[in-house]
Scaffold this motif. Structure first.
Motif, PDB file in Angstrom:
ATOM      1  N   ARG A  16       0.821  -1.012  -0.422  1.00 10.08           N
ATOM      2  CA  ARG A  16       0.087  -0.090  -0.348  1.00 10.08           C
ATOM      3  C   ARG A  16       0.631   1.043  -0.070  1.00 10.08           C
ATOM      4  NH1 ARG A  16      -4.658   2.865  -0.261  1.00 10.08           N
ATOM      5  NH2 ARG A  16      -5.593   3.426   1.143  1.00 10.08           N
ATOM      6  N   GLY A  62      -3.691   3.886  -3.192  1.00 10.81           N
ATOM      7  CA  GLY A  62      -4.646   3.358  -3.334  1.00 10.81           C
ATOM      8  C   GLY A  62      -5.917   5.114  -2.820  1.00 10.81           C
ATOM      9  N   PHE A  63      -7.359   4.292  -2.395  1.00 10.20           N
ATOM     10  CA  PHE A  63      -8.027   5.110  -2.179  1.00 10.20           C
ATOM     11  C   PHE A  63      -7.584   5.804  -0.729  1.00 10.20           C
ATOM     12  CE2 PHE A  63     -12.779   5.611  -0.038  1.00 10.20           C
ATOM     13  CZ  PHE A  63     -12.202   6.701  -0.794  1.00 10.20           C
ATOM     14  N   HIS A  64      -7.945   7.388  -0.398  1.00 14.68           N
ATOM     15  CA  HIS A  64      -7.649   7.797   1.124  1.00 14.68           C
ATOM     16  C   HIS A  64      -8.840   8.584   1.470  1.00 14.68           C
ATOM     17  CE1 HIS A  64      -3.615   7.037   1.535  1.00 14.68           C
ATOM     18  NE2 HIS A  64      -3.469   7.253   0.244  1.00 14.68           N
ATOM     19  N   CYS A  81     -11.673   7.338   8.284  1.00 16.01           N
ATOM     20  CA  CYS A  81     -10.884   6.475   8.152  1.00 16.01           C
ATOM     21  C   CYS A  81     -10.494   5.420   9.006  1.00 16.01           C
ATOM     22  CB  CYS A  81      -9.163   6.748   7.486  1.00 16.01           C
ATOM     23  SG  CYS A  81      -8.055   5.540   7.024  1.00 16.01           S
ATOM     24  N   SER A 120     -11.507   1.095   8.114  1.00 22.15           N
ATOM     25  CA  SER A 120      -9.989  -0.042   8.401  1.00 22.15           C
ATOM     26  C   SER A 120     -10.165  -1.119   9.551  1.00 22.15           C
ATOM     27  CB  SER A 120      -8.924   1.245   8.863  1.00 22.15           C
ATOM     28  OG  SER A 120      -8.038   2.448   8.020  1.00 22.15           O
ATOM     29  N   ILE A 139     -13.134  -3.191   7.226  1.00 24.74           N
ATOM     30  CA  ILE A 139     -12.342  -3.934   6.361  1.00 24.74           C
ATOM     31  C   ILE A 139     -11.157  -5.289   7.269  1.00 24.74           C
ATOM     32  CG2 ILE A 139     -10.230  -4.247   4.605  1.00 24.74           C
ATOM     33  CD1 ILE A 139     -12.251  -1.084   3.575  1.00 24.74           C
ATOM     34  N   LEU A 196      -6.514  -7.180  -1.219  1.00 27.48           N
ATOM     35  CA  LEU A 196      -6.501  -6.304  -0.519  1.00 27.48           C
ATOM     36  C   LEU A 196      -5.994  -4.942  -0.832  1.00 27.48           C
ATOM     37  CD1 LEU A 196      -8.817  -4.752   1.880  1.00 27.48           C
ATOM     38  CD2 LEU A 196      -7.068  -5.681   3.381  1.00 27.48           C
ATOM     39  N   THR A 197      -4.998  -5.175  -1.385  1.00 30.61           N
ATOM     40  CA  THR A 197      -4.138  -4.105  -1.429  1.00 30.61           C
ATOM     41  C   THR A 197      -4.979  -3.359  -3.229  1.00 30.61           C
ATOM     42  OG1 THR A 197      -2.591  -4.522  -0.636  1.00 30.61           O
ATOM     43  CG2 THR A 197      -2.230  -3.066  -1.949  1.00 30.61           C
ATOM     44  N   LEU A 244      -8.456  -1.554  -3.089  1.00 25.98           N
ATOM     45  CA  LEU A 244      -8.304  -0.099  -2.714  1.00 25.98           C
ATOM     46  C   LEU A 244      -7.876   0.501  -3.788  1.00 25.98           C
ATOM     47  CD1 LEU A 244      -7.287  -1.026   1.065  1.00 25.98           C
ATOM     48  CD2 LEU A 244      -9.634  -0.046   0.375  1.00 25.98           C
ATOM     49  N   GLN A 245      -7.588  -0.048  -4.712  1.00 32.15           N
ATOM     50  CA  GLN A 245      -6.803   1.434  -6.497  1.00 32.15           C
ATOM     51  C   GLN A 245      -8.669   1.327  -6.940  1.00 32.15           C
ATOM     52  OE1 GLN A 245      -3.541  -0.665  -8.123  1.00 32.15           O
ATOM     53  NE2 GLN A 245      -2.172   0.620  -6.965  1.00 32.15           N
ATOM     54  N   CYS A 291     -10.194   4.482  -6.326  1.00 36.22           N
ATOM     55  CA  CYS A 291      -9.406   5.911  -7.048  1.00 36.22           C
ATOM     56  C   CYS A 291      -9.393   5.021  -8.824  1.00 36.22           C
ATOM     57  CB  CYS A 291      -7.861   6.007  -6.770  1.00 36.22           C
ATOM     58  SG  CYS A 291      -7.501   5.666  -5.901  1.00 36.22           S
TER      59      CYS A 291
END
Length: 191
Positions: free
Chosen positions: A66, A71-73, A80, A84, A87, A172-173, A176-177, A180
């Motif tokens: 990550r 990725g998404f923030h 968050c 988090s 998740i 998972l990484t 999270l893209q 975006c």
């Protein structure tokens, strides 16, 4: 964060840190807190659920990748933290139900390919320079090779559950893209 501010204020009052360096120390403290927090959360969740080792094996590839993949923030740290936790809880929970099979391996392969192609994704908070983009892509590819080798070794020595945890961190990484990409696509259509 109030905790970091209070700590920096205390350091300034003791003469350890100068007032001019306040912003630097607050940023460093915040960065450290944000880096350590997911590990603490997943250790707690994993311990409560009886899956401590599995939770650590999920978070290691996730945190390593990550950092360089992006990725998404979320806009707010508190939001968050809540999402988090959800998740991470779901990741640890579903590890008991994931089976090593062809569909899972296809999802893993797709995730690896998408991370190689799409990484790094920079954020609005910190835009990456061209040299950083190239460096992060190389680091991402090297880490993906490393985690893939670990995955194969764990499977070959009959530690499939541990291999699945490593794979789940990679997947998972990649997941999270997706937000975006969606955001860039929608923004691109409006521009």
């Amino acid at each position: 964060m109030k905790i970091v501010r209070k700590l920096v204020n205390w350091l300034i009052s003791k003469g350890t840190v100068s007032e001019e360096d306040r912003e630097l120390y607050e940023y460093a403290g915040y960065s450290l807190f944000i880096s350590i927090l997911p590990v603490i959360i997943i250790i707690i969740i994993g311990s409560i659920m009886g899956h401590l080792i599995e939770s650590i094996l999920i978070i290691i590839p996730f945190m390593c990748l990550r950092k360089f993949c992006g990725g998404f923030h979320l806009k707010y740290a508190w939001l968050c933290l809540i999402i988090s936790c959800g998740i991470l809880f779901a990741s640890v929970y579903i590890i008991s139900y994931i089976k090593f099979n062809i569909p899972f391996n296809l999802i893993l392969i797709f995730s690896i390919i998408s991370l190689i192609i799409l990484s790094p994704i920079d954020s609005k908070n910190r835009r990456l320079e061209n040299y950083e983009m190239k460096k992060y892509k190389i680091v991402t590819i090297c880490m993906l090779i490393f985690f893939t080798v670990i995955y194969v070794i764990l499977i070959s020595i009959r530690m499939g559950k541990n291999a699945l945890c490593i794979a789940e961190g990679v997947i998972l990484t990649a997941m999270l893209q997706i937000p975006c990409l969606f955001e860039k696509t929608v923004r691109g259509e409006r521009e």
